[in-house]
Write an enzyme that holds these catalytic residues in place. Sequence first.
Site, PDB file in Angstrom:
ATOM      1  N   ASP A  87       0.852  -1.180   0.000  1.00 55.39           N
ATOM      2  CA  ASP A  87       0.000   0.000   0.000  1.00 55.39           C
ATOM      3  C   ASP A  87       0.890   1.233   0.000  1.00 55.39           C
ATOM      4  O   ASP A  87       1.815   1.337   0.800  1.00 55.39           O
ATOM      5  CB  ASP A  87      -0.857   0.001   1.278  1.00 55.39           C
ATOM      6  N   GLU A 144      -6.636   3.236  -5.822  1.00 57.33           N
ATOM      7  CA  GLU A 144      -7.943   3.208  -5.159  1.00 57.33           C
ATOM      8  C   GLU A 144      -8.724   4.455  -5.535  1.00 57.33           C
ATOM      9  O   GLU A 144      -8.365   5.572  -5.142  1.00 57.33           O
ATOM     10  CB  GLU A 144      -7.779   3.162  -3.634  1.00 57.33           C
ATOM     11  N   ASP A 197      -3.355   4.381  -2.346  1.00 60.69           N
ATOM     12  CA  ASP A 197      -4.498   4.749  -1.513  1.00 60.69           C
ATOM     13  C   ASP A 197      -5.086   6.104  -1.937  1.00 60.69           C
ATOM     14  O   ASP A 197      -4.335   7.038  -2.243  1.00 60.69           O
ATOM     15  CB  ASP A 197      -4.000   4.837  -0.062  1.00 60.69           C
ATOM     16  N   HIS A 203     -11.032  -3.980   3.027  1.00 66.67           N
ATOM     17  CA  HIS A 203     -11.057  -3.635   4.446  1.00 66.67           C
ATOM     18  C   HIS A 203     -11.953  -2.447   4.773  1.00 66.67           C
ATOM     19  O   HIS A 203     -12.006  -2.030   5.922  1.00 66.67           O
ATOM     20  CB  HIS A 203      -9.626  -3.351   4.907  1.00 66.67           C
ATOM     21  N   ASP A 204     -12.607  -1.885   3.765  1.00 68.47           N
ATOM     22  CA  ASP A 204     -13.448  -0.705   3.995  1.00 68.47           C
ATOM     23  C   ASP A 204     -14.945  -1.001   3.884  1.00 68.47           C
ATOM     24  O   ASP A 204     -15.757  -0.101   4.122  1.00 68.47           O
ATOM     25  CB  ASP A 204     -13.103   0.401   2.980  1.00 68.47           C
TER      26      ASP A 204
HETATM   27  C1  GLC Z   1      -8.535   4.489   1.909  1.00 63.48           C
HETATM   28  C2  GLC Z   1      -8.325   3.266   2.751  1.00 63.48           C
HETATM   29  C3  GLC Z   1      -9.038   3.449   4.055  1.00 63.48           C
HETATM   30  C4  GLC Z   1      -8.445   4.647   4.742  1.00 63.48           C
HETATM   31  C5  GLC Z   1      -8.494   5.872   3.847  1.00 63.48           C
HETATM   32  C6  GLC Z   1      -7.620   6.952   4.355  1.00 63.48           C
HETATM   33  O1  GLC Z   1      -9.859   4.661   1.545  1.00 63.48           O
HETATM   34  O2  GLC Z   1      -8.733   2.125   2.066  1.00 63.48           O
HETATM   35  O3  GLC Z   1      -8.947   2.321   4.866  1.00 63.48           O
HETATM   36  O4  GLC Z   1      -9.125   4.903   5.935  1.00 63.48           O
HETATM   37  O5  GLC Z   1      -8.031   5.605   2.558  1.00 63.48           O
HETATM   38  O6  GLC Z   1      -6.281   6.594   4.189  1.00 63.48           O
END
Ligand code: GLC
Length: 544
Positions: free
Chosen positions: A102, A275, A204, A337-338
């Site tokens: 990540d 992402e 991310d 994980h979200d």
């Molecule tokens: C992304 C991650 C999430 C995190 C956010 C801030 O969306 O997947 O888990 O809280 O970024 O870094």
Amino acid sequence: MAPQEPAWWQREIIYQIYPRSFQDSDGDGVGDLPGIIQRLEYLAETLGVDAIWLSPFYPSPMADFGYDISNYVDVDPLFGTLETFDELVREAHARNLKVIIDFVPNHSSEQHPWFLESRSSRDNAKRDWYTWADAKPDGSTPNNWLGMFGGSAWTWDEATGQYYFHSYLKEEPDLNWRNPEVKEAMFDVMRFWLERGVDGFRIDAVLHIMKDPALRDNPVNPGERIVLGNPPLPEYDAQLHLHDQAHSDIHGIFREMRHLLDSYGEERSRMCIGELDIFEWPTWASYYGAALDELHMPFNFGLLRVPWTAQAVRGVVDALEAALPPEAWPNFVLGNHDVSRIASRVGNAQARVAMMLLLTLRGTPTLYYGDEIGMIDVPITPDQILDPLQQWAPELGRDPARTPMQWDSGPNAQFCLPGATPWLPIAEDYRRVNVAAEREDPRSMLVLTQALIAARRASPALFGGAYRSMDNVPPACLVYVRETKDERRVIALNFSSTDQTVALPELGRGRITMSTVLDRREPVNLAKLHLHPNEGCLVTVALV
Ligand code: GLC
């Protein structure tokens, strides 16, 4: 020109590990890198995936469980050391597993030395490494931008008398990518890990790195949600996020990142998957770059939010296929994980259908840890809540989908030592739903996932062939064909809990090689394919 051979990241299956929850090796109840090393054999041999993506393991105050990074080029002692990381890469590569990590470019922790310097005074050399702005004359925030985790995106700094900007928590100030020093420092972070042998990055919150330099207000969302978080965030979604993210300058940054990745190793050997969560497919597709020179893949979250019906799912897949630029490679994901786990979103029976879908579509599949054994969301009582998002909006919390991996029926599911206390509760069903038990059960979710992975790996039609979905099927069914010139596979999925019959005589005859129930292998005439409730079938069709 001969078609290019697929790159590894186009052929392979990615498995997401949330390091806190995979395997604890030292008894503190939190998973760690040595724990992951112990489980590589499971991933490579038992399951058969090809690449692992590790959520953050960097030094962090853990306000956002590691996405708030206080040192980009080290390992948090909770997880191990840089040496353990090197060993992990070595061990993974020895098993032909690629390693994706990540990369969190948008924000650091408020404890990062860069931010500590930046906030120390208005004339500090790193002041401009973050986004600072004056209050309006009435003392209010510089504009109406909101944090994704609730409230304003601006936090007042008493000492220096300005606001700083954070797309997420106030503990996660946004870096200012318009400052060339920041950009170079973050590219150096990528170089640091590339030198250590990583094969790629999951990037991310990638859209957030470029915002409107004039800091204009976002307009009100007239009702049509255009760009939003997943899961939906009511306050945040009340605005159209036109100015606080995805400023058009972002494409230039992505091209530079891509150039950097391409300069390492053999051609197309290092990849990035960004992402971003976008509803409109043409906008989503633009992040491949006009000349396919930006993100190797923008993550496709279409299956995370689609209503679970055959027609809606077909709509997502077909719309994505239609929007893809020529030669761009798609990807699919059922969980991360979200968001709530797939087995909780659609139920256990449909989770098997979903797994067949994920592993037979055209495009790189990413599998979230535990989904291969049918793990479900674990209820979290108010006093157990850890996720900052859940503290703000309990119904959106992410703890339930982040609970420890269930390895066997012993104490603590063998995630951590018997006397240790796991950082999040272990699912009550773990004595039944676990890797060891499912390995022995010929009809388990794990055996289904293994069989699908093996089938995908063995079939050029499945890992690389064309996709077309079929009309004239019952509304509860999704049927599609994957094919190369030598090979044809038909996938027929029943999204309902009633029997269905698919009649597609034009597809000919073949053999059911797998059903999601794992109870039939038989010749079939596609003029009359009977599907049991909640059943999916993979059919090998004879090409004449
Ligand atoms: C992304 C991650 C999430 C995190 C956010 C801030 O969306 O997947 O888990 O809280 O970024 O870094």
